[in-house]
Design a protein around this motif. Structure first.
Motif, mmCIF file in Angstrom:
data_model
loop_
_atom_site.group_PDB
_atom_site.id
_atom_site.type_symbol
_atom_site.label_atom_id
_atom_site.label_comp_id
_atom_site.label_asym_id
_atom_site.label_seq_id
_atom_site.Cartn_x
_atom_site.Cartn_y
_atom_site.Cartn_z
ATOM 1 N N ALA A 155 12.485 -25.882 0.637
ATOM 2 C CA ALA A 155 12.296 -25.879 2.089
ATOM 3 C C ALA A 155 11.854 -27.272 2.549
ATOM 4 O O ALA A 155 10.837 -27.777 2.097
ATOM 5 C CB ALA A 155 11.267 -24.830 2.482
ATOM 6 N N VAL A 172 9.949 -22.438 6.779
ATOM 7 C CA VAL A 172 11.120 -21.615 7.089
ATOM 8 C C VAL A 172 10.668 -20.174 7.303
ATOM 9 O O VAL A 172 9.907 -19.634 6.493
ATOM 10 C CB VAL A 172 12.165 -21.693 5.953
ATOM 11 C CG1 VAL A 172 13.352 -20.785 6.255
ATOM 12 C CG2 VAL A 172 12.629 -23.134 5.758
ATOM 13 N N THR A 186 17.366 -16.283 4.809
ATOM 14 C CA THR A 186 16.044 -16.178 4.178
ATOM 15 C C THR A 186 15.461 -14.786 4.365
ATOM 16 O O THR A 186 15.576 -14.173 5.426
ATOM 17 C CB THR A 186 15.086 -17.231 4.741
ATOM 18 O OG1 THR A 186 15.000 -17.078 6.162
ATOM 19 C CG2 THR A 186 15.564 -18.628 4.427
ATOM 20 N N ARG A 187 14.818 -14.301 3.325
ATOM 21 C CA ARG A 187 14.183 -12.982 3.315
ATOM 22 C C ARG A 187 12.659 -13.082 3.341
ATOM 23 O O ARG A 187 11.973 -12.066 3.315
ATOM 24 C CB ARG A 187 14.612 -12.213 2.061
ATOM 25 C CG ARG A 187 16.112 -12.024 1.921
ATOM 26 C CD ARG A 187 16.483 -11.606 0.504
ATOM 27 N NE ARG A 187 15.873 -10.350 0.129
ATOM 28 C CZ ARG A 187 16.460 -9.155 0.231
ATOM 29 N NH1 ARG A 187 17.702 -9.066 0.696
ATOM 30 N NH2 ARG A 187 15.834 -8.059 -0.143
ATOM 31 N N SER A 188 12.136 -14.316 3.333
ATOM 32 C CA SER A 188 10.689 -14.539 3.248
ATOM 33 C C SER A 188 10.307 -15.708 4.137
ATOM 34 O O SER A 188 11.144 -16.542 4.495
ATOM 35 C CB SER A 188 10.265 -14.858 1.807
ATOM 36 O OG SER A 188 10.883 -14.029 0.854
ATOM 37 N N VAL A 212 8.619 -19.178 4.038
ATOM 38 C CA VAL A 212 8.491 -20.141 2.945
ATOM 39 C C VAL A 212 7.869 -21.430 3.471
ATOM 40 O O VAL A 212 8.398 -22.036 4.406
ATOM 41 C CB VAL A 212 9.863 -20.440 2.308
ATOM 42 C CG1 VAL A 212 9.706 -21.415 1.141
ATOM 43 C CG2 VAL A 212 10.532 -19.150 1.844
ATOM 44 N N ILE A 245 13.310 -21.589 -2.558
ATOM 45 C CA ILE A 245 14.016 -20.403 -2.081
ATOM 46 C C ILE A 245 15.175 -20.132 -3.029
ATOM 47 O O ILE A 245 15.902 -21.067 -3.415
ATOM 48 C CB ILE A 245 14.561 -20.620 -0.649
ATOM 49 C CG1 ILE A 245 13.435 -20.997 0.317
ATOM 50 C CG2 ILE A 245 15.303 -19.372 -0.160
ATOM 51 C CD1 ILE A 245 13.939 -21.465 1.679
ATOM 52 N N GLY A 278 17.743 -15.920 -0.998
ATOM 53 C CA GLY A 278 16.961 -16.058 0.226
ATOM 54 C C GLY A 278 15.495 -15.729 0.064
ATOM 55 O O GLY A 278 14.713 -15.877 1.006
ATOM 56 N N THR A 279 15.089 -15.311 -1.160
ATOM 57 C CA THR A 279 13.706 -14.910 -1.412
ATOM 58 C C THR A 279 12.854 -16.131 -1.803
ATOM 59 O O THR A 279 13.323 -17.050 -2.476
ATOM 60 C CB THR A 279 13.656 -13.867 -2.537
ATOM 61 O OG1 THR A 279 14.449 -12.740 -2.163
ATOM 62 C CG2 THR A 279 12.220 -13.400 -2.802
ATOM 63 N N TYR A 280 11.618 -16.093 -1.388
ATOM 64 C CA TYR A 280 10.633 -17.107 -1.767
ATOM 65 C C TYR A 280 10.423 -17.050 -3.279
ATOM 66 O O TYR A 280 10.152 -15.987 -3.844
ATOM 67 C CB TYR A 280 9.339 -16.809 -1.010
ATOM 68 C CG TYR A 280 8.150 -17.715 -1.278
ATOM 69 C CD1 TYR A 280 8.295 -19.055 -1.612
ATOM 70 C CD2 TYR A 280 6.851 -17.200 -1.144
ATOM 71 C CE1 TYR A 280 7.194 -19.869 -1.824
ATOM 72 C CE2 TYR A 280 5.739 -18.010 -1.337
ATOM 73 C CZ TYR A 280 5.921 -19.345 -1.691
ATOM 74 O OH TYR A 280 4.819 -20.149 -1.888
#
Length: 515
Positions: free
Chosen positions: A25, A29, A42-44, A46, A52, A80-82
């Motif tokens: 990132a 984000v 993105t799912r988290s 960050v 990511i 897309g996950t942290y």
């Protein structure tokens, strides 16, 4: 390796290598952000500098940053996950040491083309970047005395000696209650001997108590030191106690100052520069901006005949094979592997320390999940030139080029070893904002990101965050760092010097039993 090449990074993330399965990132984000060019949302949330998942990661799959393994997915991680310590496993993996396979001799510039700085040439040919008088203690028991001696030389008194940078006391917590022989005592005496002979000291006074295990006479004999005009000694129990030793010490330093003040700077080649490389309070941008820029600056220094000392052994663990492959021969590479094995098998087994995986809370908050990830960035300070030699802590550095010294990752201890080995400049990168100085050697602080640099401008010398902002390319930043090293070596004050840092950062490595 990713290179911004002076172009502004517009998107919310940075891809460091085409083969990476994570991105970094660039700015904070949020959830649900469509990332251009990455086919992910993105799912988290960050933080800036953190990772990511660029695609779906299976549990157990290596996590790749700069196409280097920095851990393993602890669970299935959707794109897309942290990605951080909470879903990353730290474990060993096989590494090919390939001793000397990638070594390429550095083409040195002819001496007439080497950069120059204004140095202080000592009678023995050593070249200094500063001109101090030092007051050293053999043992913690004489610490108060050496500090009282130095404190007597106020700014008003030192104004009479404009060519002397100051009188500095260097005390420590060792010298007694420790092993009388063996590596711990050898290491302490080697450190003190390196400082006593350092070119940045015009003269040195050493003060002992008298009954300590680190006996003054044994120290002098062990380090081949001889009392004379440049080196004076006192033993408190023989001089008459605390007050009389302080008085005698002040008189001795006062007698040293006129001659110390006679020095003049003159142009000398950059081959006389020995730069100790440090990083502390690292973040996710350390491996993108300041560390690779410093490494590129050290490649320039090496071409000019100078020396760069990379250290902090726990902070190259996991990427040490990249150095053994660059070693000038198998013997040098095996010295590095031996030091790594000593740390892993003898010094730190079962302890909650960096080389066993865990980094500091500040590193964690900055985006570094484990020591492999920190080592990836930390190692970049060493540039790309060949590994010419490996030294034990505080050993005299005689080999020019990029060398390695075995030290802990704790910055004061590490820098103390480098200075004892002969470093006459320290370059220190930081992403969180480490505050550090190291008399008698100037320290140059390099910020990894613009936000921190602007928040801590009084402490930071250069902002390498401009690489991330697009205001300068990495090669341009490297040239700025090299130019700054030359200016500071010529006498320009670094930020840490202007703040007066360095009186309490003399910390020899205590590896022995305290009894």
């Amino acid at each position: 390796m990713f290179d911004f090449s002076g172009k502004r990074a517009e998107g919310p993330v940075i891809r460091l290598h085409p083969a990476d399965n994570i991105v970094v990132a660039r700015v904070p984000v949020g959830i649900g952000v469509a990332v251009p060019g990455e086919s992910l949302v993105t799912r988290s949330q960050v933080p800036a500098g953190h990772k990511i998942a660029a695609r779906n990661l299976r549990a157990g799959e290596p996590i790749l940053k700069y196409n280097v393994c920095v851990g393993f997915a602890a669970v299935d991680i959707p794109a897309g996950t942290y990605v951080h310590a909470h879903n990353t496993d730290f474990r060993e993996f096989d590494r090919d040491y390939a001793f000397g396979r990638d070594y390429v001799p550095t083409a040195l510039l002819p001496e007439a083309e080497q950069a120059r700085f204004l140095g202080i040439v000592r009678d023995n040919g050593q070249v200094a970047t500063r001109n101090y008088v030092g007051v050293l203690s053999t043992v913690n028991c004489s610490a108060t005395v050496v500090h009282r001696i130095a404190e007597a030389f106020t700014p008003e008194i030192m104004a009479q000696y404009p060519n002397v940078d100051g009188v500095v006391a260097l005390s420590h917590g060792m010298g007694c209650g420790m092993e009388m022989s063996g590596e711990p005592m050898d290491l302490l005496r080697r450190t003190m001997g390196g400082y006593a002979c350092h070119p940045n000291f015009a003269a040195v006074l050493i003060v002992g108590l008298g009954c300590e295990r680190n006996q003054l006479d044994a120290l002098l004999q062990d380090q081949a030191l001889q009392a004379g005009d440049r080196l004076k000694t006192f033993i408190m129990q023989e001089t008459g106690g605390t007050r009389r030793t302080i008085e005698a010490g002040v008189a001795a330093v006062r007698a040293m100052l006129p001659q110390a003040n006679e020095v003049r700077r003159q142009p000398v080649s950059a081959r006389h520069l020995v730069v100790g490389l440090q990083c502390g309070g690292s973040d996710g941008f350390s491996s993108i901006t300041a560390n690779p820029a410093l490494g590129a600056a050290m490649d320039i220094l090496v071409r000019h005949g100078g020396t760069a000392i990379l250290s902090e052994t726990p902070e190259i663990y996991g990427v040490e094979h990249t150095f053994t492959a660059r070693a000038r021969n198998r013997e040098v590479g095996e010295k590095l592997v031996e030091r790594i094995r000593w740390w892993k098998e003898t010094y730190s087994p079962g302890r909650d320390v960096q080389i066993n995986g865990k980094v500091s809370p500040g590193n964690q908050m900055g985006g570094l999940a484990n020591i492999f990830e920190k080592s990836l960035g930390s190692s970049m300070k060493g540039g790309t030139s060949g590994l010419m030699e490996v030294y034990r802590y505080a050993e005299p550095v005689r080999q020019a080029g990029m060398v390695f010294m075995d030290t802990p990752g704790f910055d004061p201890v590490s820098a103390t070893g480098q200075i004892a080995g002969g470093a006459n400049v320290i370059c220190f990168t930081t992403g969180r904002g480490s505050m550090f100085g190291a008399k008698p050697v100037p320290s140059i602080k390099l910020a990894t990101n613009t936000a921190m640099y602007e928040r801590l401008t009084e402490d930071m010398d250069l902002n390498c965050g401009v690489i991330l902002d697009g205001s300068a390319s990495l090669p341009e930043m490297a040239q700025q760092i090299f130019a700054q090293v030359l200016r500071v070596a010529s006498g320009e004050r670094s930020k840490s010097e202007l703040l007066g840092l360095g009186d309490h950062e003399f910390v020899p490595w205590n590896i022995g039993v305290v009894s």
